[in-house]
Design a protein around this motif. Structure first.
Motif, PDB file in Angstrom:
ATOM      1  N   ARG A 159       3.270 -21.823  56.139  1.00  0.00           N
ATOM      2  CA  ARG A 159       4.238 -21.306  55.174  1.00  0.00           C
ATOM      3  C   ARG A 159       4.209 -19.788  55.088  1.00  0.00           C
ATOM      4  NH1 ARG A 159       4.282 -25.253  49.880  1.00  0.00           N
ATOM      5  NH2 ARG A 159       4.718 -27.166  50.994  1.00  0.00           N
ATOM      6  N   ARG A 160       3.143 -19.165  55.552  1.00  0.00           N
ATOM      7  CA  ARG A 160       3.038 -17.707  55.486  1.00  0.00           C
ATOM      8  C   ARG A 160       4.075 -17.011  56.362  1.00  0.00           C
ATOM      9  NH1 ARG A 160      -3.291 -16.058  55.282  1.00  0.00           N
ATOM     10  NH2 ARG A 160      -3.870 -17.492  53.641  1.00  0.00           N
ATOM     11  N   LEU A 161       4.625 -17.727  57.311  1.00  0.00           N
ATOM     12  CA  LEU A 161       5.647 -17.140  58.180  1.00  0.00           C
ATOM     13  C   LEU A 161       6.942 -16.849  57.434  1.00  0.00           C
ATOM     14  CD1 LEU A 161       5.146 -19.219  61.429  1.00  0.00           C
ATOM     15  CD2 LEU A 161       4.453 -16.863  60.990  1.00  0.00           C
ATOM     16  N   GLN A 204       4.201 -18.650  45.016  1.00  0.00           N
ATOM     17  CA  GLN A 204       3.663 -19.882  44.442  1.00  0.00           C
ATOM     18  C   GLN A 204       3.805 -21.053  45.408  1.00  0.00           C
ATOM     19  OE1 GLN A 204       1.878 -20.167  41.723  1.00  0.00           O
ATOM     20  NE2 GLN A 204       2.137 -17.999  41.286  1.00  0.00           N
ATOM     21  N   TRP A 205       4.903 -21.103  46.138  1.00  0.00           N
ATOM     22  CA  TRP A 205       5.142 -22.161  47.116  1.00  0.00           C
ATOM     23  C   TRP A 205       4.105 -22.105  48.238  1.00  0.00           C
ATOM     24  CZ3 TRP A 205       7.567 -21.699  52.178  1.00  0.00           C
ATOM     25  CH2 TRP A 205       7.897 -22.924  52.732  1.00  0.00           C
ATOM     26  N   ILE A 206       3.765 -20.907  48.695  1.00  0.00           N
ATOM     27  CA  ILE A 206       2.744 -20.743  49.733  1.00  0.00           C
ATOM     28  C   ILE A 206       1.369 -21.106  49.181  1.00  0.00           C
ATOM     29  CG2 ILE A 206       1.548 -19.061  51.182  1.00  0.00           C
ATOM     30  CD1 ILE A 206       4.218 -17.595  51.438  1.00  0.00           C
ATOM     31  N   LYS A 207       1.117 -20.713  47.957  1.00  0.00           N
ATOM     32  CA  LYS A 207      -0.184 -20.958  47.331  1.00  0.00           C
ATOM     33  C   LYS A 207      -0.468 -22.443  47.147  1.00  0.00           C
ATOM     34  CE  LYS A 207      -2.608 -18.708  43.691  1.00  0.00           C
ATOM     35  NZ  LYS A 207      -2.542 -17.914  42.489  1.00  0.00           N
ATOM     36  N   GLU A 208       0.555 -23.247  46.988  1.00  0.00           N
ATOM     37  CA  GLU A 208       0.357 -24.691  46.833  1.00  0.00           C
ATOM     38  C   GLU A 208      -0.305 -25.314  48.064  1.00  0.00           C
ATOM     39  OE1 GLU A 208       4.160 -26.352  46.103  1.00  0.00           O
ATOM     40  OE2 GLU A 208       4.318 -25.503  44.089  1.00  0.00           O
ATOM     41  N   GLU A 209       0.071 -24.845  49.250  1.00  0.00           N
ATOM     42  CA  GLU A 209      -0.458 -25.421  50.483  1.00  0.00           C
ATOM     43  C   GLU A 209      -1.767 -24.761  50.929  1.00  0.00           C
ATOM     44  OE1 GLU A 209       0.860 -24.566  54.750  1.00  0.00           O
ATOM     45  OE2 GLU A 209       1.992 -26.349  54.190  1.00  0.00           O
TER      46      GLU A 209
END
Length: 166
Positions: free
Chosen positions: A2-4, A157-162
């Motif tokens: 997701r970091r991409l 927040q979306w990246i942090k979830e994974e």
């Protein structure tokens, strides 16, 4: 994985910025990559903010005509300075975001005015028109900083979830 989304987001904002400047020629202007860099540095800190500022500045310098290196140095400085405030401010205060981006925009336009003054051979007659353009730039950035901060925070927040190491 997701970091991409970060490089994609900044490239998308660069394209949107270019399209907006091509189709809209009014008084109000803005700098979407600067606003996203502000929000990113506020969330990730000075080191990450400076690195992303370097990349964003390099892209902006490559895509614009003018003094090469201006965007690299200023965006890297903005990313670092905003990143220093990461733990020291309340990130939910919209008036704070508007005031800080107004000061950043004013500082960037002041530095750019001095560069243009040197490039024009000391023609002080450009001052009034440059200040009118700068006022539109500051107001445009102030109006768009809150939505950009909300989008960047949501992506963060979306990246942090994974990724628990994020």
């Amino acid at each position: 994985m997701r970091r991409l989304i970060w490089p994609v987001l900044f490239l998308l904002l660069m394209l949107l910025q270019g399209a907006a400047s091509a189709f809209y020629t009014g008084w109000l202007s803005f700098d979407l990559p600067l606003l996203a860099l502000y929000a990113f540095a506020m969330l990730r800190g000075e080191r990450q903010g400076a690195l992303v500022g370097l990349g964003v500045g390099l892209l902006q310098d490559a895509m614009t005509v003018g003094v090469f290196g201006y965007h690299i140095l200023t965006r890297m400085g903005v990313g670092y300075a905003i990143g220093l405030m990461k733990e020291k401010v309340v990130k939910d205060n919209t008036v704070f975001h508007m005031a800080v981006i107004a000061l950043c925009s004013l500082g960037l336009r002041f530095v750019y005015w001095w560069l243009e003054l040197v490039r024009s051979g000391g023609r002080w007659s450009i001052f009034f028109s440059f200040m009118v353009d700068s006022l539109g730039f500051i107001v445009g950035n102030m109006l768009l900083v809150v939505p950009v901060v909300l989008v960047v925070r949501r992506i963060y927040q979306w990246i942090k979830e994974e990724d628990i190491s994020y």
